[in-house]
Design an enzyme around this catalytic site. Structure first.
Site, PDB file in Angstrom:
ATOM      1  N   GLY A   1       1.100  -1.214   0.076  1.00 24.12           N
ATOM      2  CA  GLY A   1       0.093  -0.019  -0.328  1.00 24.12           C
ATOM      3  C   GLY A   1       1.137   1.296  -0.125  1.00 24.12           C
ATOM      4  O   GLY A   1       1.761   1.153  -0.175  1.00 24.12           O
ATOM      5  N   GLU A   2       0.452   2.269   0.163  1.00 19.91           N
ATOM      6  CA  GLU A   2       1.159   3.351   0.413  1.00 19.91           C
ATOM      7  C   GLU A   2       1.304   4.468  -0.949  1.00 19.91           C
ATOM      8  O   GLU A   2       2.016   5.028  -0.352  1.00 19.91           O
ATOM      9  CB  GLU A   2       2.502   3.576   1.603  1.00 19.91           C
ATOM     10  N   GLY A   3       0.861   3.748  -1.951  1.00 22.44           N
ATOM     11  CA  GLY A   3       1.045   4.267  -3.323  1.00 22.44           C
ATOM     12  C   GLY A   3       2.425   3.287  -3.371  1.00 22.44           C
ATOM     13  O   GLY A   3       2.553   4.257  -5.044  1.00 22.44           O
TER      14      GLY A   3
END
Length: 346
Positions: free
Chosen positions: A312-314
């Site tokens: 996640g987190e980009g």
């Protein structure tokens, strides 16, 4: 009434000229594969034969989730704020990727159940301290959903004013694969069991418990099953804020780099409100969360990477950026057969 956006599909009148430029670069026709498809999409988004990528930014929306009270995650919700502090120190996975690929990182508090040090550069857009437990009640009120949509849009306008025309989005929120799974199930009709995965690392028994909790939550739901109501009832604050951000980015004709399972569910939700948003989306990667491939297939999209990522987190979106950059460089830096005085060889 939810915030109104004005999203236009890219004008296709430029498509023949773009395709002609791509086809007449010094290469066999179609030989650069996905780069050629990307170049066409980016040229249409920007309505230009020479698109550019300016000031890329990765926005992480962070919030806590009431459903974590049901033991559906291996991690405690304290990890949400602890990881945000790690972002500030520059030590998280997304930090090295942003440094490597020249992204500015913005961290936005959408609804973290903690008093964060905003003076250190966190954007305070907190709507409430975590969503409610949707096993028993709606996660958000109508007013809170509206605030999330508006505040997500506001952050994107700020990036646009700073000169950005390409954004990736990420999230931080322990438990957020659970609302994502429910969104996916209710918005696609894919059986819930196929939408539920390990999240941050549940074992088989944990996944089964998570499925049973979410199944009960869906059974308890008495809403109208509209996209807006599903987003509100089961939504994470950071996810609802991302929906608003994605819609604003599309309205501003920005390129949207879509990350993993949670962000793909956010663009799914956004597209249920405004289908045109998908024209601006580049799907970066197929993540390792079990439902992600099913969702990408349902959307009929083909991600650029498949690296087994599930951070996640980009992270996957930023990882894929060089491929998008290559598509733009192809259009802008390759000579045509005429320029190079080479006879077409296809």
């Amino acid at each position: 009434m939810i915030h109104t956006f004005h999203i236009a599909r890219p004008d296709k009148q430029l498509q023949p000229l773009l395709q002609d430029k791509i086809d007449n670069l010094t290469k066999p026709k179609g030989s650069l594969g996905r780069l050629e498809e990307l170049a066409l999409q980016l040229g249409l988004i920007q309505q230009s034969l020479s698109p550019t990528l300016q000031h890329p930014q990765n926005i992480i929306f962070a919030a806590d989730h009431g459903i974590t009270e049901e033991g559906i995650s291996v991690s405690s919700r304290d990890v949400t704020w602890q990881q945000i502090l790690n972002f500030l120190e520059g030590g998280a996975g997304i930090n090295f990727l942003c440094r490597q690929h020249g992204f500015t990182l913005k961290v936005v508090d959408a609804g973290v159940d903690y008093d964060l040090p905003y003076e250190r550069g966190i954007f305070n857009r907190k709507v409430r301290r975590g969503s409610r437990n949707f096993l028993y009640e709606a996660a958000l009120t109508e007013e809170e959903l509206e605030q999330c949509i508006a505040r997500g849009a506001e952050v994107v306008r700020l990036c646009h004013e700073e000169g950005s025309n390409v954004l990736s989005f990420g999230e931080m929120g322990i438990g957020n694969t659970s609302p994502s799974s429910v969104w996916m199930h209710l918005m696609t009709g894919i059986p819930l069991e196929q939408c539920v995965g390990a999240g941050a690392g549940l074992d088989h028994a944990g996944i089964r418990h998570k499925y049973e909790v979410l199944s009960r939550a869906v059974a308890n739901y008495r809403g109208d099953k509209s996209a807006q109501d599903i987003i509100r009832y089961f939504g994470g604050l950071e996810m609802a804020m991302t929906v608003g951000a994605m819609l604003q980015a599309a309205e501003l004709r920005m390129v949207i780099l879509v990350d993993g399972f949670i962000m793909t569910n956010c663009i799914l939700a956004a597209s249920r409100l405004y289908p045109e948003v998908l024209d601006y989306a580049v799907f970066a990667h197929q993540g390792d969360e079990s439902g992600h491939k099913l969702l990408l297939d349902w959307l009929h999209v083909h991600p650029l990477l498949n690296l087994g990522l599930r951070l996640g987190e980009g992270s996957g979106a930023v990882c894929a950026f060089p491929i998008v950059d290559s598509a733009v460089r192809m259009l802008n830096e390759m000579d045509s057969f005429a320029q190079a005085k080479i006879t077409k060889y296809f």
